[in-house]
Design a protein around this motif. Sequence first.
Motif, short mmCIF file in Angstrom:
data_model
loop_
_atom_site.label_atom_id
_atom_site.label_comp_id
_atom_site.label_asym_id
_atom_site.label_seq_id
_atom_site.Cartn_x
_atom_site.Cartn_y
_atom_site.Cartn_z
N GLU A 332 5.04 -2.47 1.31
CA GLU A 332 3.97 -1.47 1.49
C GLU A 332 3.36 -1.68 2.86
N GLU A 334 1.10 -0.45 4.50
CA GLU A 334 -0.36 -0.33 4.68
C GLU A 334 -1.10 -1.56 4.16
N ILE A 335 -0.35 -2.56 3.71
CA ILE A 335 -1.00 -3.80 3.24
C ILE A 335 -1.55 -4.59 4.43
N GLU A 361 -7.23 -1.65 -4.89
CA GLU A 361 -7.50 -1.84 -3.45
C GLU A 361 -7.21 -3.27 -3.02
N ARG A 384 -5.16 -3.05 0.40
CA ARG A 384 -4.51 -1.77 0.77
C ARG A 384 -5.45 -1.08 1.76
#
Length: 470
Positions: A332, A334-335, A361, A384
Amino acid sequence: MIKIDDLIARLGDIPMITGEKAVKAKSRDFFWYSPILKEKLDHITSDLVVVPRSETDVVTVLAACYDLDIPVTPRGGGTGNYGQAMPLAGGVVMDMTRMNAIKELRDGVAVVEPGVLMGEIDKAAHEALGQELRIHPSTLETASIGGFVAGGSGGVGSIRWGMLAETGNILRLRLATMEAKPQLIDLTGPAINHVHHAYGVTGIITEIDMPLTAAPDWVDMLVSFPSWEDALNAGWQIAGTEGLWLKLLSAVEVPAPENYFKRHARFLQQGEHVLCIMVAPNSADALEGMAQELGGRIAMHSGKLGSEDLKGLPHMYHLGWNHTTLRGLRIEPEITYLQIGFPDGHEIETCEEISTRYKGEIIGHIEFTRGNGAKRASGLPLVRYRSAERLMALIKELEAMGCPVWNPHVYTLEEGNRRDADPDQLAMKKANDPKGLLNPGKMIAWDRSDYTYDPDHTYTYPDLQSRGRT
Ligand code: FAD
């Protein structure tokens, strides 16, 4: 203007890198872990990379740069996460990786040059003495010992030995100063901590004595739990059991284990939270029994797997510390992450509260460590990322819950350590680097000696890559 051509003319046969692309590549580290630093620092580059082979080369480069007023930023493996090794004012990046000699191995001590990779030290110490470094980052194979001492904090081994800053975890440093005639200074005792985690602003490390310890044939274990609460409580109890000889104890919340630990996922059932553990063989049975009593399932035990099952399986430490974040980022993008503490005596309940409050989140990740003789829970939660504003609001909310946040999205020493200007460290810098040419921009105190920590206003280095070159 930076007089790079004059500098090149003075450096004789000292190896250097001049190609624009290669220079830019050596001017970066893992700063992109932070979307905020990615935006601020992506354009940063040095003008030249020099690659000293010896202390004599280091002294030659420092003297020439001092004379020409050229900034120097040291670099090891370039795996730091806060842009520590990025030359904010341009100038020279000093790549230390050719100074990679292991000078001496004796019982309990390794004497090494700064550019040697920690995995190489462990290999040599293992062969010569059956010993290894007490603590290493999860980047064992790619990070240098000099970069760990100057830019790291702790890691695999901190469950037993505490963080690097604890007295006795770094024995001696030799430092080259940035003066007309650079001096070589040997440091022992408390002064070491003005150089440890100082990003090279107080001097270039040219030699290090690190303590070694016994090296058992570590067993990797994954213990799974049906709830985060159970995993945390078990981790906290195991961390406090001094009879167990551990090297790693990390707790990771759902859904990270099944989603991000791709090659270990086959050992896990859906929805399981895990403890990632490295334990000495003589403690493995005791640990197994204790973990089961605490409601855990032994999902993986490297001592009970055949060679076919072990093939291609990453070391357990490659699931912990900042490798947890890396594994998340790969799945992911966007981590990102934070570094947090917890209120004394309320560590586990606060972790649980964060999990409930920020479901979706924040994904919990705790490294159990020791500090000042007591067990500790150090949070490296995955986040996130939504926006810089949201991340800053989150930091404030966590601080309001009593959780200090060591913000990994800033590039200065003071902000990253939540502290005011440190007069002792500043005094060392003034003595060792009177023109302020070592890794400029990383020490706010150099520009503002009365700086007081203010989490609401992030510092911007005024000279951020604004100079040209001739
Ligand atoms: P670099 O990134 O090259 O440099 C780090 C700092 O040291 C810079 O400020 C640089 O200017 C300075 N420096 C380098 N050499 C010298 C020298 N000779 N003299 C003076 N200053 C010098 N960190 C941890 O503490 N624990 C972890 O478990 C951990 N896990 C990580 C996992 C991943 C996947 C990643 C990407 C990072 C992790 N880190 C961790 C951060 C980083 O790996 C460590 O800080 C590492 O030790 C840095 O070593 P390096 O050789 O890459 O240093």
